[in-house]
Design an enzyme around this catalytic site. Structure first.
Site, PDB file in Angstrom:
ATOM      1  N   VAL A  13       0.868  -1.176   0.000  1.00  0.00           N
ATOM      2  CA  VAL A  13       0.000   0.000   0.000  1.00  0.00           C
ATOM      3  C   VAL A  13       0.902   1.221   0.000  1.00  0.00           C
ATOM      4  CG1 VAL A  13      -1.984  -1.079   1.112  1.00  0.00           C
ATOM      5  CG2 VAL A  13      -0.185  -0.084   2.522  1.00  0.00           C
ATOM      6  N   SER A  14       0.421   2.315  -0.591  1.00  0.00           N
ATOM      7  CA  SER A  14       1.275   3.498  -0.718  1.00  0.00           C
ATOM      8  C   SER A  14       1.176   4.431   0.475  1.00  0.00           C
ATOM      9  CB  SER A  14       0.921   4.265  -2.003  1.00  0.00           C
ATOM     10  OG  SER A  14      -0.449   4.598  -2.012  1.00  0.00           O
ATOM     11  N   THR A  15       0.110   4.316   1.274  1.00  0.00           N
ATOM     12  CA  THR A  15      -0.025   5.152   2.465  1.00  0.00           C
ATOM     13  C   THR A  15      -0.565   4.312   3.603  1.00  0.00           C
ATOM     14  OG1 THR A  15      -2.292   5.808   1.920  1.00  0.00           O
ATOM     15  CG2 THR A  15      -0.533   7.201   1.072  1.00  0.00           C
TER      16      THR A  15
ATOM     17  N   GLN B 175      -4.338   3.236   3.707  1.00  0.00           N
ATOM     18  CA  GLN B 175      -4.879   2.217   2.825  1.00  0.00           C
ATOM     19  C   GLN B 175      -4.805   0.861   3.525  1.00  0.00           C
ATOM     20  OE1 GLN B 175      -2.281   3.092  -0.638  1.00  0.00           O
ATOM     21  NE2 GLN B 175      -4.168   3.332  -1.794  1.00  0.00           N
TER      22      GLN B 175
ATOM     23  N   ILE C 192       4.655   1.692   1.231  1.00  0.00           N
ATOM     24  CA  ILE C 192       5.671   2.481   0.526  1.00  0.00           C
ATOM     25  C   ILE C 192       5.188   2.769  -0.887  1.00  0.00           C
ATOM     26  CG2 ILE C 192       6.929   0.482  -0.412  1.00  0.00           C
ATOM     27  CD1 ILE C 192       9.546   1.986   0.237  1.00  0.00           C
TER      28      ILE C 192
END
Length: 201
Positions: free
Chosen positions: A8-10, A13, A41
């Site tokens: 996940v990017s944040t 999420q 990341i």
């Protein structure tokens, strides 16, 4: 070994949706994930600085990496193709669920990998362009974006910005990006979206 990969990017999420999809997929195939790799990341970060990069380096011939879609591997075509090429060379299998992609050492795998990666990058670029155009149009119309400096009231900080927030959500802008734009905390955006039921259908 079979590895389940979740990215996940944040931190807002959830990883649970991806984990659920992988688990259900494995049930259908009657296989079992031996080890899970999770990381929060951006997919644009260099592979060597991600847990995925370290994992791929220690994977062996015949190992399988399962993720929900190719875009979990990276956020641009060159990165995805580099990962797939390295895995093909070392006989490491990559299976994705949504794309229904199975990496093998054959021409169809290479063509599909290129097509999926290119499509994902084009889609992201289109969303980014639509977002910029929408925001530029709002500014041209005289719409004041963000909360005026020093403004305080008994109302919610984002009251009156429902339409604007909805348009940004539909354009694919994340809560964090909206929060930065509105000059509020991302949790404020998240709470406001829930309270006003502004979820994209």
């Amino acid at each position: 070994m079979i590895y389940g990969y979740i990215r996940v990017s944040t931190d807002k999420q959830t990883v649970e949706n991806q984990r659920y999809e992988v688990v259900e997929f494995c049930k259908q195939k009657e296989i079992f994930v031996d080890k899970w790799i999770e990381e929060t990341i951006s997919g644009t970060i260099d592979l060597n600085n991600r847990r995925l990069g370290k994992l791929i380096k220690r994977m062996k011939s015949g190992d399988i990496l399962i993720c929900t879609e190719l875009s979990r591997l990276g956020r641009n075509l060159l990165m995805i193709m580099s990962i797939l090429n390295d895995c093909m060379r070392r006989d490491i299998r990559i299976w994705t669920i949504k794309d229904n992609f199975r990496l093998g050492d054959d021409i169809s795998s290479k063509v599909l990998a290129f097509a999926f990666g290119l499509a994902a990058e084009i889609e992201r670029n289109l969303i980014s362009q639509r977002t910029k155009e929408a925001l530029a149009r709002k500014k041209a119309e005289g719409v004041i974006l963000g909360r005026p400096k020093g403004s305080k009231s008994s109302k919610k900080k984002l009251t009156g910005k429902e339409k604007q927030i909805m348009e940004m959500l539909e354009a694919g802008i994340s809560y964090s990006a909206i929060a930065r734009y509105m000059k509020v905390h991302r949790l404020t955006v998240s709470s406001f979206v829930k309270e006003q039921n502004l979820y994209v259908k």
